[in-house]
Design a protein around this motif. Sequence first.
Motif, short mmCIF file in Angstrom:
data_model
loop_
_atom_site.label_atom_id
_atom_site.label_comp_id
_atom_site.label_asym_id
_atom_site.label_seq_id
_atom_site.Cartn_x
_atom_site.Cartn_y
_atom_site.Cartn_z
N ILE A 274 -9.08 42.58 13.85
CA ILE A 274 -9.51 41.66 14.91
C ILE A 274 -11.00 41.82 15.17
O ILE A 274 -11.74 40.84 15.34
N GLY A 275 -11.47 43.07 15.16
CA GLY A 275 -12.89 43.33 15.35
C GLY A 275 -13.75 42.72 14.26
O GLY A 275 -14.86 42.25 14.53
N VAL A 276 -13.25 42.70 13.03
CA VAL A 276 -13.98 42.06 11.94
C VAL A 276 -14.15 40.57 12.23
O VAL A 276 -15.23 39.99 12.04
N GLY A 277 -13.07 39.94 12.69
CA GLY A 277 -13.16 38.52 13.03
C GLY A 277 -14.17 38.26 14.14
O GLY A 277 -14.98 37.33 14.06
N ALA A 278 -14.14 39.10 15.18
CA ALA A 278 -15.09 38.95 16.28
C ALA A 278 -16.53 39.17 15.81
O ALA A 278 -17.45 38.46 16.23
N HIS B 40 -19.64 36.66 15.92
CA HIS B 40 -20.87 37.05 16.62
C HIS B 40 -22.09 36.86 15.73
O HIS B 40 -23.16 36.46 16.20
N LEU B 41 -21.92 37.13 14.44
CA LEU B 41 -23.03 36.97 13.49
C LEU B 41 -23.19 35.54 13.01
O LEU B 41 -24.03 35.26 12.15
N ARG B 42 -22.36 34.63 13.54
CA ARG B 42 -22.39 33.21 13.19
C ARG B 42 -22.02 32.94 11.74
O ARG B 42 -22.42 31.91 11.17
N ILE B 43 -21.30 33.86 11.14
CA ILE B 43 -20.80 33.63 9.78
C ILE B 43 -19.59 32.71 9.83
O ILE B 43 -19.41 31.85 8.96
N LEU B 44 -18.75 32.88 10.84
CA LEU B 44 -17.59 32.02 11.05
C LEU B 44 -17.65 31.44 12.46
O LEU B 44 -18.18 32.06 13.37
N ASP B 45 -17.07 30.22 12.61
CA ASP B 45 -17.07 29.57 13.92
C ASP B 45 -15.65 29.13 14.27
O ASP B 45 -14.69 29.50 13.59
N LEU B 46 -15.50 28.33 15.31
CA LEU B 46 -14.18 27.89 15.73
C LEU B 46 -13.50 26.99 14.72
O LEU B 46 -12.27 26.93 14.65
N GLY C 269 -9.66 37.22 16.31
CA GLY C 269 -10.93 37.84 16.65
C GLY C 269 -12.02 36.81 16.91
O GLY C 269 -12.83 36.96 17.83
N ILE C 270 -12.04 35.75 16.10
CA ILE C 270 -13.01 34.67 16.32
C ILE C 270 -12.80 34.03 17.69
O ILE C 270 -13.76 33.77 18.43
N ALA C 271 -11.52 33.78 18.01
CA ALA C 271 -11.21 33.16 19.30
C ALA C 271 -11.59 34.05 20.47
O ALA C 271 -12.06 33.56 21.50
N LEU C 272 -11.41 35.36 20.31
CA LEU C 272 -11.81 36.28 21.37
C LEU C 272 -13.32 36.22 21.63
O LEU C 272 -13.76 36.26 22.78
N ARG C 273 -14.08 36.12 20.55
CA ARG C 273 -15.55 36.12 20.69
C ARG C 273 -16.10 34.78 21.16
O ARG C 273 -17.02 34.74 21.99
#
Length: 307
Positions: free
Chosen positions: A15-19, A23-29, A207-211
């Motif tokens: 999950i932390g990897v996803g967040a 955070h680094l803008r590599i992946l988005d919603l 993780g993405i959704a959490l961030r």
Amino acid sequence: MQGVFTGFATIAVVIGVGALLAHLRILDLTAQRILSQVAFFVGSPALMVVTLSRADVHQVLSANLVATAVAVLVPLSIYAGLARFVWRRRLGDATIGALSAAYVNAGNLGIPVASYVLGDASYVAPTLLLQLLVLQPIALALLDADALGRSPSFVQLLTRPFKNPLTVGSLIGVLLSVTGWTLPDFVGNPLELLGNLAVPSMLIAYGIALRLGPGLGAAGSVSELATTSALKLVVQPVVAYAVAHFALGVDGHALLAIVVCSALPTAQNIFVHATRYERATVLARDTILITTMGSVPVILVVAALLG
């Protein structure tokens, strides 16, 4: 207790990897939604075929199943009543909320906990099968019907689950288990590889959704979030204990196994369902987060009292 910490730590890292990627803008919603769709339509059905084909489905006919079923029904019913008469939730939102309150993480966390803490992965099989073959098909039928904008008919409840990839994958897995058939390598190996997509895809999407998603409790009612979390962490394991011990006479290690499995947190795939149907996504996300953190001390207490 090392198995408990190992299982939770593994989930937390992914999950932390996803967040971090968010955070680094590599992946988005958009990536989060794509990962959820991949998990729903590809990874999870393949995982269900592989997992259930190896499970002993005869264990469903046991005291474990009875206690598990009642422990699921009680929090579901409590939440459904509150959603209908207090919060006035629509069908799809109420369905996701009910799943958040009672659908345990029997797969990617339950299996390692059963293996390392309870000593036998088969202890989680009744919970896994009950959810996949009864609770999940009914819930998905309700979500599908809600998406159509009308209440489900009896025929829809019977037929629509069989159009869902997760249900189809589950039924194929059970059929393979009951018959003892083994898939040939050219089918089984790709399925196992695709099944390995499910859990990491779900956890990275989460993780993405959490961030990037709304803050904790931003969905609206804090009382609703507190209710789903309390039903999952407290009511469900207490009911499982009461039914297993006082009604069915289960004791010792078998009782520990039933209560520990009921104390597992809300499954990550509920967030996948919420995202897929765009219903109560923040409530599902927040309940998963709170119950995942809270289940560690709950399981430790259960193990200390019953172990």
